[in-house]
Design an enzyme around this catalytic site. Structure first.
Site, short mmCIF file in Angstrom:
data_model
loop_
_atom_site.label_atom_id
_atom_site.label_comp_id
_atom_site.label_asym_id
_atom_site.label_seq_id
_atom_site.Cartn_x
_atom_site.Cartn_y
_atom_site.Cartn_z
CG HIS A 230 -7.81 -8.00 0.28
ND1 HIS A 230 -6.41 -7.92 0.79
CD2 HIS A 230 -7.66 -6.68 1.34
CE1 HIS A 230 -6.01 -7.13 1.43
NE2 HIS A 230 -6.56 -6.20 1.62
NE ARG B 33 -6.47 -9.96 5.32
CZ ARG B 33 -7.60 -9.76 4.46
NH1 ARG B 33 -7.70 -8.31 4.77
NH2 ARG B 33 -8.74 -10.10 4.79
CE1 TYR C 56 -4.46 -1.00 0.37
CE2 TYR C 56 -3.08 -2.92 2.41
CZ TYR C 56 -4.87 -2.68 1.57
OH TYR C 56 -5.78 -3.09 1.53
CG HIS D 107 -9.81 -2.40 1.38
ND1 HIS D 107 -10.30 -2.83 3.13
CD2 HIS D 107 -8.24 -2.66 1.27
CE1 HIS D 107 -9.24 -3.38 3.51
NE2 HIS D 107 -7.89 -2.96 2.08
CE1 TYR E 139 -2.27 -6.67 3.76
CE2 TYR E 139 -3.12 -6.09 2.09
CZ TYR E 139 -2.88 -6.09 3.16
OH TYR E 139 -4.65 -5.13 4.37
FE LIG Z 1 -6.48 -4.78 3.00
#
Ligand SMILES: [Fe+2]
Length: 258
Positions: free
Chosen positions: A174, A171, A122, A176, A161
């Site tokens: 995905h 995770r 991110y 969001h 990640y």
């Molecule tokens: Fe996320």
């Protein structure tokens, strides 16, 4: 400060299996994420511990903020054209229809997405794991649904990640999503997943929704009719804002960082 000792995946797997077993025995369908799902460590600190105070919504809460074509540029729906160069990774389109519980289209309403880049990173100061930031990818987009409730984004497929829930925790990939309906009480914040992800079984956020059918509604379908020749792969994901088939929300359990 010393690093906390993180539990191994095997411990988390055992906790999740015990909860799943108890859920199956109870025989009650439970479609929303659990607020205090112990294998998802921080969920324990992120929910009310006392009963909620029920109140009728005030008049202002019966209407969502209204965004129109002058607020949202159509280019904001393409996350691959926000910089001077091409982002790295698998270019993909995700599209679907937003409806209410009765199947009526949710028209001209704001849909927002945020996501990691192809390397699972991110653009956020709290994400410091050693994967590259892509200077050509911010990972944020938005659009308005059309007159029939359709949304559509062009983006880069996010990578999985790591996070610090337990040792070697990852995770599943995905995106969001936030959807404004026509009133505040319809707003949904949730995550869309990709079919066949090997991390599903290991992920306490995904599995905090204990009902398998409810979990499955968060997984997009690969759609070859959305895939375009020599340009982008395609995924389809429909969203129901209210009613018994509604898409799961994470409003009460998730701060959106994961
Ligand atoms: Fe996320």
């Amino acid at each position: 400060m010393p690093e906390p000792v993180l539990a191994p995946q095997a411990d988390v797997d055992a906790e999740m299996a015990a909860i799943t077993g108890a859920y199956e025995q109870a025989g009650v369908v439970e479609t929303q994420p659990r607020r205090d799902y112990a294998p998802y460590r921080s969920s324990l600190l992120r929910h009310p511990t006392k009963s909620l105070h029920h109140a009728d919504p005030e008049t202002i809460e019966l209407w969502a903020p209204c965004f129109g074509p002058t607020d949202v540029d159509p280019l904001e729906a393409d996350l691959t054209v926000q910089h001077t160069g091409e982002p790295i990774g698998e270019r993909m389109v995700v599209t679907g229809r937003v409806t209410d519980g009765e199947g009526r289209p949710v028209r001209h309403q704001l849909v927002e997405i945020w996501q990691a880049n192809a390397g699972g990173r991110y653009v956020h100061k709290r994400d410091q794991h050693p994967a590259a930031v892509d200077p050509n990818f911010t990972g944020v987009g938005r659009c308005l649904t059309d007159g029939d409730g359709w949304y559509r984004f062009t983006t880069i497929k996010p990578g999985p990640y790591p996070w610090k829930n337990h040792r070697n925790a990852w995770r599943p990939a995905h995106i969001h999503f936030s959807m404004f309906g026509t009133e505040f009480t319809q707003r949904v914040v949730t995550q869309m997943y990709f079919p066949g992800d090997p991390l599903f079984a290991l992920d306490p956020i995904f599995r905090s929704i204990v009902d398998p059918a409810a979990r499955a509604r968060l997984v997009a379908s690969y759609d070859h009719d959305v895939t375009t020749h020599e340009w982008a792969t395609g995924y389809r994901w429909d969203i129901v804002l209210t009613g018994s088939n509604r898409t799961l929300t994470e409003t009460d359990t998730e701060d959106g960082d994961h």
